[in-house]
Design a protein around this motif. Structure first.
Motif, PDB file in Angstrom:
ATOM      1  N   ASP A 117       0.843  -1.196   0.000  1.00 39.78           N
ATOM      2  CA  ASP A 117       0.000   0.000   0.000  1.00 39.78           C
ATOM      3  C   ASP A 117       0.880   1.249   0.000  1.00 39.78           C
ATOM      4  O   ASP A 117       1.837   1.337   0.759  1.00 39.78           O
ATOM      5  CB  ASP A 117      -0.892   0.053   1.248  1.00 39.78           C
ATOM      6  CG  ASP A 117      -2.144  -0.775   1.118  1.00 39.78           C
ATOM      7  OD1 ASP A 117      -2.405  -1.300   0.018  1.00 39.78           O
ATOM      8  OD2 ASP A 117      -2.866  -0.899   2.124  1.00 39.78           O
ATOM      9  N   ILE A 118       0.519   2.209  -0.828  1.00 31.31           N
ATOM     10  CA  ILE A 118       1.258   3.466  -0.825  1.00 31.31           C
ATOM     11  C   ILE A 118       0.471   4.489  -0.004  1.00 31.31           C
ATOM     12  O   ILE A 118      -0.738   4.369   0.168  1.00 31.31           O
ATOM     13  CB  ILE A 118       1.524   3.979  -2.257  1.00 31.31           C
ATOM     14  CG1 ILE A 118       0.211   4.183  -3.018  1.00 31.31           C
ATOM     15  CG2 ILE A 118       2.435   3.017  -3.004  1.00 31.31           C
ATOM     16  CD1 ILE A 118       0.409   4.829  -4.370  1.00 31.31           C
ATOM     17  N   ALA A 119       1.148   5.484   0.498  1.00 36.62           N
ATOM     18  CA  ALA A 119       0.512   6.472   1.374  1.00 36.62           C
ATOM     19  C   ALA A 119      -0.427   7.392   0.593  1.00 36.62           C
ATOM     20  O   ALA A 119      -1.456   7.815   1.099  1.00 36.62           O
ATOM     21  CB  ALA A 119       1.575   7.295   2.092  1.00 36.62           C
ATOM     22  N   SER A 120      -0.092   7.684  -0.651  1.00 32.72           N
ATOM     23  CA  SER A 120      -0.857   8.666  -1.413  1.00 32.72           C
ATOM     24  C   SER A 120      -0.917   8.274  -2.888  1.00 32.72           C
ATOM     25  O   SER A 120       0.096   7.866  -3.461  1.00 32.72           O
ATOM     26  CB  SER A 120      -0.177  10.033  -1.261  1.00 32.72           C
ATOM     27  OG  SER A 120      -0.855  11.010  -1.985  1.00 32.72           O
ATOM     28  N   CYS A 121      -2.098   8.408  -3.486  1.00 34.32           N
ATOM     29  CA  CYS A 121      -2.256   8.086  -4.907  1.00 34.32           C
ATOM     30  C   CYS A 121      -3.394   8.931  -5.476  1.00 34.32           C
ATOM     31  O   CYS A 121      -4.537   8.810  -5.032  1.00 34.32           O
ATOM     32  CB  CYS A 121      -2.559   6.595  -5.080  1.00 34.32           C
ATOM     33  SG  CYS A 121      -2.787   6.110  -6.797  1.00 34.32           S
ATOM     34  N   TYR A 122      -3.066   9.796  -6.407  1.00 29.45           N
ATOM     35  CA  TYR A 122      -4.109  10.584  -7.058  1.00 29.45           C
ATOM     36  C   TYR A 122      -3.677  10.921  -8.476  1.00 29.45           C
ATOM     37  O   TYR A 122      -2.507  10.883  -8.829  1.00 29.45           O
ATOM     38  CB  TYR A 122      -4.481  11.835  -6.263  1.00 29.45           C
ATOM     39  CG  TYR A 122      -3.318  12.679  -5.810  1.00 29.45           C
ATOM     40  CD1 TYR A 122      -2.885  13.742  -6.565  1.00 29.45           C
ATOM     41  CD2 TYR A 122      -2.675  12.417  -4.613  1.00 29.45           C
ATOM     42  CE1 TYR A 122      -1.824  14.519  -6.154  1.00 29.45           C
ATOM     43  CE2 TYR A 122      -1.615  13.183  -4.183  1.00 29.45           C
ATOM     44  CZ  TYR A 122      -1.199  14.238  -4.959  1.00 29.45           C
ATOM     45  OH  TYR A 122      -0.153  15.008  -4.545  1.00 29.45           O
ATOM     46  N   ALA A 123      -4.679  11.224  -9.298  1.00 31.13           N
ATOM     47  CA  ALA A 123      -4.472  11.434 -10.733  1.00 31.13           C
ATOM     48  C   ALA A 123      -3.879  12.804 -11.025  1.00 31.13           C
ATOM     49  O   ALA A 123      -4.043  13.744 -10.254  1.00 31.13           O
ATOM     50  CB  ALA A 123      -5.810  11.298 -11.465  1.00 31.13           C
ATOM     51  N   ASP A 124      -3.250  12.893 -12.181  1.00 35.91           N
ATOM     52  CA  ASP A 124      -2.909  14.185 -12.762  1.00 35.91           C
ATOM     53  C   ASP A 124      -3.803  14.334 -13.989  1.00 35.91           C
ATOM     54  O   ASP A 124      -3.495  13.801 -15.050  1.00 35.91           O
ATOM     55  CB  ASP A 124      -1.434  14.244 -13.162  1.00 35.91           C
ATOM     56  CG  ASP A 124      -1.067  15.566 -13.834  1.00 35.91           C
ATOM     57  OD1 ASP A 124      -1.965  16.428 -13.999  1.00 35.91           O
ATOM     58  OD2 ASP A 124       0.099  15.732 -14.209  1.00 35.91           O
ATOM     59  N   PRO A 125      -4.936  15.040 -13.850  1.00 35.70           N
ATOM     60  CA  PRO A 125      -5.888  15.134 -14.952  1.00 35.70           C
ATOM     61  C   PRO A 125      -5.597  16.250 -15.951  1.00 35.70           C
ATOM     62  O   PRO A 125      -6.452  16.584 -16.775  1.00 35.70           O
ATOM     63  CB  PRO A 125      -7.211  15.381 -14.223  1.00 35.70           C
ATOM     64  CG  PRO A 125      -6.807  16.180 -13.025  1.00 35.70           C
ATOM     65  CD  PRO A 125      -5.448  15.628 -12.629  1.00 35.70           C
ATOM     66  N   ALA A 126      -4.406  16.835 -15.919  1.00 38.51           N
ATOM     67  CA  ALA A 126      -4.088  17.964 -16.800  1.00 38.51           C
ATOM     68  C   ALA A 126      -4.291  17.617 -18.271  1.00 38.51           C
ATOM     69  O   ALA A 126      -4.807  18.430 -19.049  1.00 38.51           O
ATOM     70  CB  ALA A 126      -2.653  18.437 -16.556  1.00 38.51           C
TER      71      ALA A 126
END
Length: 144
Positions: free
Chosen positions: A108-117
């Protein structure tokens, strides 16, 4: 041949599906295995399913004029703490959501979010709904 690969990040309904509609004032059981790091839960990018569907429609419209194979992130670009989402579901449902804080699982990683640029640049698309609206919509759908 044209291939497109929209990449969704954590549709909110995937979390709400674990919460049943109330039966005899019972909100059901939902146990969240929360990744804990220095008293904080993991950060994930969640997206409301209507935003996700609209993003897919934008991809299909682009494919009418552009033959290409490209991965495009469909997400909010904002990470929300898992515990925040649990609290948002409690607020939306008016019911307590039982959860259990557990050690982080291997991998498990601490943080994961998209780059929707790229979704904005290529499709003119961005997610419009935040976590409170996601959870309220998910609960309304789940209980009916």
């Amino acid at each position: 041949m044209t291939i497109s690969m929209p990449v969704p990040f954590n549709p909110a309904f995937s979390v709400s599906a674990r919460i049943r509609a109330p039966r005899n004032d019972d909100a059901g059981r939902f146990v969240a295995q929360l990744a804990v790091e220095q008293y904080c839960t993991g950060v994930r990018d969640s997206i409301q399913v209507v935003d996700l569907a609209l993003g897919h429609l934008k991809v299909l419209a682009r494919l009418q004029d552009h033959a290409e194979c490209r991965a495009i992130n469909l997400g909010t670009g904002v990470g929300y703490r898992v515990l925040y989402m649990v609290c948002a579901f409690e607020q939306a449902s008016g019911k307590p959501v039982p959860y259990q804080v557990a050690p982080r699982r291997a991998g498990d990683i601490a943080s994961c979010y998209a780059d929707p640029a790229q979704a904005w640049t290529m499709l003119g698309w961005c997610a419009e709904r935040g976590p409170d609206a996601m959870c309220a919509d998910a609960w309304r759908w789940q209980k009916n």
